[in-house]
Design an enzyme around this catalytic site. Structure first.
Site, PDB file in Angstrom:
ATOM      1  N   TYR A  92      53.623  43.326   7.399  1.00 17.92           N
ATOM      2  CA  TYR A  92      52.265  43.229   7.961  1.00 17.92           C
ATOM      3  C   TYR A  92      51.945  41.777   8.327  1.00 17.92           C
ATOM      4  CZ  TYR A  92      51.509  48.037   6.260  1.00 17.92           C
ATOM      5  OH  TYR A  92      51.595  49.400   6.021  1.00 17.92           O
ATOM      6  N   GLY A 144      41.754  52.136   6.841  1.00 19.61           N
ATOM      7  CA  GLY A 144      41.898  50.844   7.513  1.00 19.61           C
ATOM      8  C   GLY A 144      40.575  50.566   8.206  1.00 19.61           C
ATOM      9  N   GLN A 155      32.572  50.096   9.701  1.00 21.08           N
ATOM     10  CA  GLN A 155      33.532  51.214   9.696  1.00 21.08           C
ATOM     11  C   GLN A 155      33.857  51.637   8.262  1.00 21.08           C
ATOM     12  OE1 GLN A 155      36.897  49.544  11.761  1.00 21.08           O
ATOM     13  NE2 GLN A 155      36.012  49.837  13.787  1.00 21.08           N
TER      14      GLN A 155
END
Ligand code: NDP
Length: 328
Positions: free
Chosen positions: A54, A287, A293
């Site tokens: 990542y 995520g 969100q």
């Protein structure tokens, strides 16, 4: 927050967890990453997912700094890393699942995350060039050394997972505790068909990824103009856009979005709740690129009860993709 056992292990993970793929060290700034992790932790999320690949190692560095700054009690959270793809180095022994790479990737993750041990350590993909005995012995050794607590697989076939269990049994070693597969309304086969026998016979835990299919299971790609600042618009991620935003999915997303409105919730909430409803899911890894969100998606925990058999049937009718077990 609800906590679920990770398979048959004694470890409890929050039903919703949080991951850093494509966001930490890449799409979002470090302040946003800190706000997201802080909000997650304060709302009961106890598992944070990471991997060597990542942001080529940067995601672990960012997460490590946040963990250190927050001064969280080490016993209060679970952190993972995954090895296979390598970080920024891609030499012959800097990727894969050889003993050398698994050990070195673990040591590097410990340094970057600034922790003494990883709670979960995953083989990010199967490696056809490393014998399964080597993988199982290495993971067992890392556990004996106290560098990792549980090990698992990601996107392995049922057969590969069972081979690891057979080797572990033969040598009296510790086998894999959990698998990390993709699981969302469009990707269902592994979780709903392929792993059925392993859930039954072994009690495998799962930390499932991409519950929103990288953001497709929201209303944003239904808009006339392609939304700015989103994952699927990022340079270099054209492959992901092609994989996630398939034409045939759009009418289904539209219908799901209308149905979610009818239920009085948003589509991402419905999609996360749908994943949570599967009893073989130990934790759904969320995520987020924005705090709003994460706040929205966390509400999904309270939405699972809305998914009655009738509601699930209507969703099934829209998706029309229920995987079927092969006839023997
Ligand atoms: P999702 O499918 O949920 O996608 C998350 C992205 O969707 C966000 O970054 C955001 O992107 C968008 N989004 C999220 N919530 C909303 C919302 N409410 N409204 C609108 N847009 C929203 O999960 P990920 O693909 O990020 O996967 C989760 C985690 O799983 C990863 O962080 C990683 O830890 C793990 N993973 C593991 C893999 C493996 O091979 N083992 C592979 C991939 C992920 P944006 O705002 O940019 O559009």
């Amino acid at each position: 927050m609800e906590y679920r056992r990770l398979g048959k292990s004694g470890l409890k993970v929050s039903a919703l967890s949080f991951g850093s793929w494509l966001t930490f060290g890449k799409q979002i700034g470090n302040n946003t990453a800190e706000k997201l992790m802080g909000y997650a932790y304060d709302n009961g999320i106890n598992f944070f997912d990471n991997a060597e690949i990542y942001a080529q190692g940067k995601s672990e560095i960012v997460m490590g700094r946040i963990i250190k700054k927050m001064k969280w009690d080490r016993t209060s959270f679970v952190v993972s890393s995954k090895a296979f793809f390598g970080d920024h180095r891609k030499g012959p022994n800097q990727t894969g699942l050889s003993r050398k790479h698994l050990v070195e990737a673990c040591n590097n993750a410990l340094k970057r995350l600034q922790v003494d041990y990883l709670d979960l350590y995953f083989c990010h993909r199967p490696d056809k060039e490393t014998p399964i005995e080597e993988v199982v012995w290495t993971m067992n050794h890392l556990i004996q050394q106290g560098k990792i607590l549980y090990w698992g697989t990601s996107e392995w076939s049922a057969q590969e997972i069972m081979e690891a269990h057979m080797v572990a049994k033969d040598y009296r070693l510790i086998g894999p505790t959990m698998e990390q597969p993709q699981y969302n309304m469009f990707e269902r086969k592994k979780m709903e068909v392929e792993y059925s026998q392993i859930f039954k016979n072994i009690g495998m835990g799962t930390t499932t990824w991409s519950p929103l299919a990288s953001g497709v299971l929201t209303d944003k790609y239904l808009r006339k103009n392609f939304p700015k600042g989103t994952r699927l618009g990022m340079d270099g991620l054209e492959w992901l856009k092609d994989a996630a935003l398939q034409d045939e999915r759009i009418p289904k997303v539209h219908a799901l979005n209308e149905f979610a409105k009818e239920l009085g919730i948003s589509l991402p909430r419905m999609a996360v709740a749908w994943a949570l409803k599967n009893p073989n899911v130990s934790t759904v890894i969320l995520g987020a690129s924005k705090l709003a969100q994460l706040k929205e998606n966390l509400k999904a925990l309270g939405d699972v009860s809305l998914l009655t058999p009738e509601v699930m049937e209507r969703i099934e009718g829209i998706l029309a993709n229920k995987p079927v077990a092969p006839m023997f």
